[in-house]
Motif scaffolding. Structure first.
Motif, PDB file in Angstrom:
ATOM      1  N   VAL A  78       0.856  -1.187   0.000  1.00 29.18           N
ATOM      2  CA  VAL A  78       0.000   0.000   0.000  1.00 29.18           C
ATOM      3  C   VAL A  78       0.893   1.238   0.000  1.00 29.18           C
ATOM      4  O   VAL A  78       1.765   1.378   0.864  1.00 29.18           O
ATOM      5  CB  VAL A  78      -0.927   0.028   1.231  1.00 29.18           C
ATOM      6  N   ALA A  79       0.697   2.120  -0.968  1.00 29.85           N
ATOM      7  CA  ALA A  79       1.516   3.327  -1.049  1.00 29.85           C
ATOM      8  C   ALA A  79       0.760   4.437  -1.755  1.00 29.85           C
ATOM      9  O   ALA A  79       0.013   4.180  -2.704  1.00 29.85           O
ATOM     10  CB  ALA A  79       2.831   3.053  -1.783  1.00 29.85           C
ATOM     11  N   GLY A  80       0.983   5.661  -1.301  1.00 26.19           N
ATOM     12  CA  GLY A  80       0.455   6.837  -1.970  1.00 26.19           C
ATOM     13  C   GLY A  80       1.585   7.631  -2.592  1.00 26.19           C
ATOM     14  O   GLY A  80       2.579   7.072  -3.042  1.00 26.19           O
ATOM     15  N   MET A  81       1.438   8.951  -2.607  1.00 26.04           N
ATOM     16  CA  MET A  81       2.449   9.827  -3.207  1.00 26.04           C
ATOM     17  C   MET A  81       2.801   9.349  -4.615  1.00 26.04           C
ATOM     18  O   MET A  81       1.928   9.215  -5.457  1.00 26.04           O
ATOM     19  CB  MET A  81       3.671   9.945  -2.303  1.00 26.04           C
ATOM     20  N   GLU A  82       4.071   9.035  -4.884  1.00 30.80           N
ATOM     21  CA  GLU A  82       4.454   8.595  -6.226  1.00 30.80           C
ATOM     22  C   GLU A  82       4.415   7.080  -6.399  1.00 30.80           C
ATOM     23  O   GLU A  82       4.667   6.557  -7.482  1.00 30.80           O
ATOM     24  CB  GLU A  82       5.850   9.130  -6.589  1.00 30.80           C
TER      25      GLU A  82
END
Length: 231
Positions: free
Chosen positions: A159-163
């Protein structure tokens, strides 16, 4: 229609597909959710996207029947499922005291609500999946220090946001299939998770698979189906 003209719960979905139906609460009124829970008649249900305001507006009897987790916005009716033995020890550093085959990796602390939705969905189906949090690429040593445990998993949810850089980095380091969950964490050009989604879809790490933005539930279901297909 299960005692209502507004809904019909697919109780046969587990037998047919291997995973249970979940009740998406976000577009439903509290009265509709009350009616759905009441119609369960002793059967288990997973409720997703149940925010605190909507949960507080439910009837007292409904709230009392649900095991509610505010950070993940999930609730379980009918108690936890028995744990499924999937036979791979991923180590105490991931919080596992016995074997599991699914790991969840969150790039930042802000990604934990989506990671917890995945973990709660897996727990509902009987799979324990510990979460490694705050191992994004801004401090790559935090991720590489966990590689022995991560490489013991048969499926990983990231799970990751940003880029969304975590997706490609992780998928380039482990043998297990990686399910990317872009999160809506970010601002400016990264707002709403669309940059992370595009990064996941355009990844040069072969074999990375992607679900929709903030879809921890969908990632968990995909992980269950992958495990069962592996045998």
């Amino acid at each position: 229609m299960s005692g209502s003209d507004e809904f019909e719960i697919d109780w046969d979905r587990t037998r047919r597909t291997g995973v249970a139906e979940a009740i998406l609460c976000e577009p439903k009124t509290p009265a509709q959710i009350d009616a759905i829970v009441a119609s369960a008649a002793g059967r288990r249900l997973l409720l997703t996207r149940l925010d605190e305001a909507r949960h507080a507006a439910l009837a007292a009897t409904t709230r009392a029947a649900l095991a509610y987790d505010p950070p993940s916005r999930t609730a379980v009716l009918g108690g936890p499922a028995p744990q499924v033995d999937v036979g791979a020890d991923i180590g105490a550093d991931m919080g596992a005291d016995t074997g599991t085959a699914i790991g969840i990796v969150a790039a930042g602390t802000s990604d934990l609500p989506v990671a917890r939705e995945a973990a709660r969905t897996l727990a509902f189906h009987g799979y324990r999946a510990p979460i490694i949090a705050d191992v994004g690429v801004a401090g790559l040593w935090r991720l590489t220090g966990r590689l022995p445990a991560l490489r013991a998993c048969r499926v990983l949810i990231a799970v990751a946001g940003m880029e969304g850089a975590l997706f490609s980095v992780l998928a380039g380091l482990v043998e297990a299939p990686v399910i990317a969950v872009p999160s809506s964490v970010g601002y400016g050009v990264a707002a709403g998770g669309r940059t992370a989604l595009r990064a996941a879809l355009a990844s040069c790490a072969p074999g990375l698979v992607v679900v929709n933005i903030d879809n921890g539930f969908g990632a968990a279901v995909a992980a269950i189906k992958m495990l069962r297909a592996m045998g």
